[in-house]
Design a protein around this motif. Structure first.
Motif, PDB file in Angstrom:
ATOM      1  N   GLN A 134      -5.725  -2.627   4.718  1.00  0.00           N
ATOM      2  CA  GLN A 134      -4.380  -2.118   4.434  1.00  0.00           C
ATOM      3  C   GLN A 134      -3.319  -2.914   5.175  1.00  0.00           C
ATOM      4  O   GLN A 134      -2.260  -3.210   4.625  1.00  0.00           O
ATOM      5  CB  GLN A 134      -4.284  -0.651   4.841  1.00  0.00           C
ATOM      6  CG  GLN A 134      -4.899   0.264   3.816  1.00  0.00           C
ATOM      7  CD  GLN A 134      -5.073   1.644   4.366  1.00  0.00           C
ATOM      8  OE1 GLN A 134      -4.236   2.102   5.138  1.00  0.00           O
ATOM      9  NE2 GLN A 134      -6.159   2.299   4.005  1.00  0.00           N
ATOM     10  N   GLN A 135      -3.646  -3.259   6.394  1.00  0.00           N
ATOM     11  CA  GLN A 135      -2.666  -4.046   7.146  1.00  0.00           C
ATOM     12  C   GLN A 135      -2.453  -5.412   6.510  1.00  0.00           C
ATOM     13  O   GLN A 135      -1.328  -5.901   6.420  1.00  0.00           O
ATOM     14  CB  GLN A 135      -3.113  -4.210   8.597  1.00  0.00           C
ATOM     15  CG  GLN A 135      -2.724  -3.004   9.435  1.00  0.00           C
ATOM     16  CD  GLN A 135      -3.369  -3.031  10.804  1.00  0.00           C
ATOM     17  OE1 GLN A 135      -3.859  -4.077  11.236  1.00  0.00           O
ATOM     18  NE2 GLN A 135      -3.357  -1.896  11.473  1.00  0.00           N
ATOM     19  N   SER A 136      -3.554  -5.997   6.056  1.00  0.00           N
ATOM     20  CA  SER A 136      -3.417  -7.276   5.356  1.00  0.00           C
ATOM     21  C   SER A 136      -2.490  -7.125   4.161  1.00  0.00           C
ATOM     22  O   SER A 136      -1.603  -7.940   3.918  1.00  0.00           O
ATOM     23  CB  SER A 136      -4.772  -7.758   4.853  1.00  0.00           C
ATOM     24  OG  SER A 136      -5.608  -8.057   5.916  1.00  0.00           O
ATOM     25  N   TRP A 137      -2.729  -6.065   3.410  1.00  0.00           N
ATOM     26  CA  TRP A 137      -1.940  -5.844   2.198  1.00  0.00           C
ATOM     27  C   TRP A 137      -0.467  -5.621   2.534  1.00  0.00           C
ATOM     28  O   TRP A 137       0.429  -6.112   1.852  1.00  0.00           O
ATOM     29  CB  TRP A 137      -2.538  -4.700   1.402  1.00  0.00           C
ATOM     30  CG  TRP A 137      -1.784  -4.324   0.162  1.00  0.00           C
ATOM     31  CD1 TRP A 137      -1.411  -3.080  -0.233  1.00  0.00           C
ATOM     32  CD2 TRP A 137      -1.296  -5.208  -0.871  1.00  0.00           C
ATOM     33  NE1 TRP A 137      -0.727  -3.135  -1.416  1.00  0.00           N
ATOM     34  CE2 TRP A 137      -0.644  -4.426  -1.824  1.00  0.00           C
ATOM     35  CE3 TRP A 137      -1.354  -6.598  -1.054  1.00  0.00           C
ATOM     36  CZ2 TRP A 137      -0.042  -4.973  -2.961  1.00  0.00           C
ATOM     37  CZ3 TRP A 137      -0.745  -7.144  -2.186  1.00  0.00           C
ATOM     38  CH2 TRP A 137      -0.106  -6.333  -3.125  1.00  0.00           C
ATOM     39  N   GLN A 138      -0.201  -4.903   3.608  1.00  0.00           N
ATOM     40  CA  GLN A 138       1.196  -4.702   4.041  1.00  0.00           C
ATOM     41  C   GLN A 138       1.860  -6.036   4.347  1.00  0.00           C
ATOM     42  O   GLN A 138       2.997  -6.290   3.962  1.00  0.00           O
ATOM     43  CB  GLN A 138       1.253  -3.831   5.318  1.00  0.00           C
ATOM     44  CG  GLN A 138       0.752  -2.425   5.150  1.00  0.00           C
ATOM     45  CD  GLN A 138       1.771  -1.510   4.466  1.00  0.00           C
ATOM     46  OE1 GLN A 138       2.824  -1.958   4.030  1.00  0.00           O
ATOM     47  NE2 GLN A 138       1.431  -0.230   4.362  1.00  0.00           N
ATOM     48  N   ARG A 139       1.117  -6.893   5.036  1.00  0.00           N
ATOM     49  CA  ARG A 139       1.672  -8.202   5.373  1.00  0.00           C
ATOM     50  C   ARG A 139       1.956  -8.997   4.106  1.00  0.00           C
ATOM     51  O   ARG A 139       2.979  -9.651   3.971  1.00  0.00           O
ATOM     52  CB  ARG A 139       0.691  -8.989   6.250  1.00  0.00           C
ATOM     53  CG  ARG A 139       0.802  -8.674   7.730  1.00  0.00           C
ATOM     54  CD  ARG A 139       0.064  -9.727   8.546  1.00  0.00           C
ATOM     55  NE  ARG A 139      -1.368  -9.710   8.330  1.00  0.00           N
ATOM     56  CZ  ARG A 139      -2.216  -8.908   8.985  1.00  0.00           C
ATOM     57  NH1 ARG A 139      -1.767  -8.088   9.915  1.00  0.00           N
ATOM     58  NH2 ARG A 139      -3.506  -8.932   8.723  1.00  0.00           N
TER      59      ARG A 139
END
Ligand code: ADP
Ligand code: MG
Length: 473
Positions: A14-19
């Protein structure tokens, strides 16, 4: 952006996707983000594959053609084992309140910024009945538009449309074209501002073509097409920005252009911008293409140094309490020559930085601050390109660049190409040799020495090298 969390993803993903989403927003802008990108949700990531979902088939098609490569590239930078990305259609679900809140704020702001008689067609979320469009930028006026030979014609045409009280058939449509950041949107907003000011009775609508398209497709899908057409009938002047976005083979585009044609037939003034000329628009019906070229067609070319300097001076004048030394202004106008938007961005960066550190702007800190930008805007020349241009220049075959033929008429151009590769690229002698049909680095070295000595005493060779270098740059 909080709507992406689903139960079966790790927070890393999810953090990757946010970035990635942040990156996409930066790259494609808030408008594209709102229209398309924010609809994408992460479904799952495996070692080699990432699956994303969007609410409709149309959005899927759109994302696939316009954004997929970039999204995949960004995913690869997060997980370097990924090789494939899939976009599937999920069942429609409303977006969570946080997003809708932000959207509403945007609408209010847009309404606030726009004057009463410039209708901004608002369209918001897929589920919401409202319309939303790009607001006009107050700074984009004719007064703030600096003219030079590159944009003189486009400017004159824009003024002519803005100043005529009715639709002159020869002026319809006004078709403005040119590369990014050269002032198309600025001129369109200027027309809208001017008509609004001088002819308050006329109904002016400015829309990016992407938004127009999105709204049109939405109306089709929701079977509101009559209402949609009615809305458009009340318009007197329609300015449609960046129509390159609506060219393609999709059948909806055909329908779209029918509506567009109807506007012509109703004697509405149309102003269109595009990144290329009508004749260079592929994937559209010939009748439409020719219709687009019926009125005024004007291109905006790349700017000269004088125009760029004029623009810098004008922007500096508009800034309050800022001193930008003349040598910094000329430095910017010389170095940032790709487009006006970058030029403006560089100036703003320099000004913002000096305010931040509370020190006056100097040439030295400007050079330092813009080092990255300047490096990035320097054109990267490849060996392939050099080989191609040299072969063209000497009218020999491209395959002669990699052949072993020793005939002077072939060997000399090949040596010149090797010399240029050493001068214009960062490749090593062995790498260059390899690209010339697997030659040894000593062969390349020999070629360099040969050309260097010819350059000193053979004017023909010197002229050839100069000319090809100019073409490559
Ligand atoms: P385009 O739509 O062609 O991509 P824009 O109209 O958005 O380009 O222009 C990019 C930026 O450069 C805008 O901020 C605009 O105000 C500025 N600009 C472009 N041309 C001029 C000009 N001739 N005079 C003043 N500003 C300009
Ligand atoms: Mg534009």
């Amino acid at each position: 952006m909080s709507h992406i969390a689903t139960a079966n993803q790790t927070s890393d993903e999810q953090q990757s996707w946010q970035r990635i989403l942040l990156q996409l927003k930066k790259e494609f802008g808030a408008e594209n983000y709102t229209n398309w990108l924010r609809h994408i949700q992460l479904v799952k990531v495996t070692k080699s594959e990432v699956t994303m979902s969007v609410p409709t088939r149309f959005i899927r098609e759109w994302v696939n053609t316009h954004y997929k490569n970039t999204v995949l590239k960004l995913w690869k930078s997060e997980y370097n084992t990924l090789i494939h990305m899939d976009i599937i259609v999920r069942s429609a679900k409303p977006l969570p309140p946080a997003d809708q809140e932000a959207e509403r704020a945007h609408v209010v702001e847009a309404k606030h910024k726009n004057n009463e008689n410039i209708t901004v067609l608002h369209f918001q979320d897929e589920n919401a009945p409202t319309n939303l469009s790009s607001p006009l930028d107050r700074r984009f006026t004719f007064e703030n538009f600096v003219t030079g030979s590159a944009n003189k014609l486009a400017h004159a045409c824009a003024k002519s449309v803005a100043n005529s009280a009715e639709v002159v058939p020869g002026n319809n449509p006004l078709y403005l074209y040119g590369g990014v950041g050269l002032g198309k949107t600025h001129l369109m907003h200027a027309i809208a501002h001017q008509i609004r000011k001088n002819q308050p009775g006329r109904h002016v609508v400015y829309l990016s073509a992407e938004r127009f398209m999105y709204q049109f497709v939405k109306a089709l899908r929701e079977k509101n097409i009559m209402e949609f057409k009615d809305n458009f009938r009340s318009i007197d002047v329609l300015l449609l920005d960046d129509i390159q976005f609506i060219c393609g083979k999709d059948s909806t585009q055909e329908e779209f252009f029918h509506t567009f044609n109807a506007l012509f037939d109703d004697h509405k003034q149309l102003v269109i911008s595009c990144d290329r000329s009508p004749s260079d628009l592929s994937d559209i019906d010939d009748r439409i293409r020719s219709r687009l070229g019926w009125g005024l067609v004007a291109d905006i070319g790349t700017s000269s140094y004088d125009l760029r300097l004029g623009i810098v001076q004008s922007k500096v004048k508009q800034m309050k309490n800022v001193t930008v030394p003349t040598n910094v202004q000329t430095f910017l106008a010389t170095k940032i020559n790709s487009n006006i938007r970058e030029l403006e961005g560089a100036l703003n960066k320099v000004v913002a930085h000096s305010t931040l550190i509370d020190k006056p702007i100097t040439l030295e800190n400007t050079q330092h601050l813009l080092a990255d930008l300047l490096r990035a805007s320097e054109k990267i020349i490849t060996i392939d390109e050099i080989q191609k241009k040299v072969a063209q220049h000497f009218s020999i075959k491209l395959s002669d660049m990699t052949s072993q033929r020793r005939l002077r008429s072939v060997a000399r151009p090949r040596q010149i190409a090797m010399y240029l590769c050493k001068q214009l690229t960062t490749r090593s002698l062995s790498e260059i040799g390899r690209k010339f049909g697997g030659k040894d680095h000593t062969t390349v070295m020999h070629a360099l020495k040969r050309i260097e000595s010819l350059l000193l005493n053979d004017n023909d060779v010197k002229e050839d090298v100069d000319r090809i270098t100019r073409i490559l740059n």
